[in-house]
Design a protein around this motif. Structure first.
Motif, PDB file in Angstrom:
ATOM      1  N   THR A  31       0.799  -1.228   0.000  1.00 44.02           N
ATOM      2  CA  THR A  31       0.000   0.000   0.000  1.00 44.02           C
ATOM      3  C   THR A  31       0.829   1.274   0.000  1.00 44.02           C
ATOM      4  O   THR A  31       0.268   2.361  -0.169  1.00 44.02           O
ATOM      5  N   ASP A  35      -3.644   5.176   2.931  1.00 43.22           N
ATOM      6  CA  ASP A  35      -5.030   4.731   3.115  1.00 43.22           C
ATOM      7  C   ASP A  35      -5.809   4.779   1.805  1.00 43.22           C
ATOM      8  O   ASP A  35      -6.937   4.294   1.742  1.00 43.22           O
ATOM      9  N   ASP A  36      -5.221   5.358   0.782  1.00 45.25           N
ATOM     10  CA  ASP A  36      -5.879   5.486  -0.513  1.00 45.25           C
ATOM     11  C   ASP A  36      -5.741   4.179  -1.284  1.00 45.25           C
ATOM     12  O   ASP A  36      -4.640   3.735  -1.588  1.00 45.25           O
ATOM     13  N   ARG A  37      -6.870   3.536  -1.585  1.00 46.58           N
ATOM     14  CA  ARG A  37      -6.844   2.258  -2.303  1.00 46.58           C
ATOM     15  C   ARG A  37      -6.134   2.356  -3.650  1.00 46.58           C
ATOM     16  O   ARG A  37      -5.585   1.389  -4.137  1.00 46.58           O
ATOM     17  N   ARG A  41      -2.615  -0.293  -6.284  1.00 40.51           N
ATOM     18  CA  ARG A  41      -2.772  -0.893  -7.619  1.00 40.51           C
ATOM     19  C   ARG A  41      -1.553  -1.737  -7.963  1.00 40.51           C
ATOM     20  O   ARG A  41      -0.443  -1.471  -7.491  1.00 40.51           O
TER      21      ARG A  41
END
Length: 184
Positions: A31, A35-37, A41
């Protein structure tokens, strides 16, 4: 996770050893501590893996030409920097093939207790690292970074310093933890 070039097998064994034992390290790799999905990627994960592989390669080769790969001492130093997560300091040990409790027996014992062990292999010269990651009833399990595979090798052959993996047949050195059940 496959090594990105012919000189980073040692770096990948360090990376995988840490990933096996340190969930916070795995969280960072997957990650980026975000906290950003969107930061998790696959292409960003791969970019972080490659950057970490190259960071480790530089850290394990401060006084050794990077084009020659990592020395057991460099691998040991990098692993020992993370002793808390890995369960202890690591030390490079040559396969001397002499009597008594050998470095290879300690490597097998450490891997059997859940501590990964980098192994330097080759034929005429030391050439490639694999990571001893465990044992099972049929042999020893090793992560091979050149192909990103987990293979099984014969335990007794390993203890005798002989292997047959990716074209290499001799064990030159191991980088063992100093603390594991049975360690002196």
């Amino acid at each position: 996770m496959e090594q990105t070039d012919d000189t980073t097998c040692g770096s990948m064994t360090v990376l995988m050893a840490r990933a096996m034992t340190d969930p916070l390290y795995v969280l960072y790799l997957t990650t980026g501590d975000s906290d950003d999905r969107a930061d998790a990627r696959p292409e960003q994960f791969q970019a972080r893996l490659t950057a970490e592989e190259h960071r480790i390669h530089a850290a394990t080769n401060r006084f050794w030409p990077q084009r020659l790969g990592s020395t057991p001492g460099g691998v040991s130093s990098e692993l020992s920097r993370h002793a808390d997560a890995l369960g202890g300091q690591y030390e490079p040990r040559l396969n001397t093939g002499t009597g008594g409790k050998s470095a290879l027996a300690d490597a097998v014992e450490a891997a059997g207790s859940g501590q990964p062990v980098p192994v330097l292999i080759g034929d005429w010269i030391p050439k490639h690292y694999i990571l001893l990651i465990g044992t099972d009833g049929a042999g020893l399990l090793v992560y091979e970074p050149g192909y990103a595979t987990v293979d099984r090798i014969n335990k007794q052959a390993f203890l005798n310093g002989k292997i047959d993996i990716v074209g290499f047949h001799h064990v030159y050195a191991v980088v063992t933890p100093s603390q594991f059940p049975g360690a002196a």
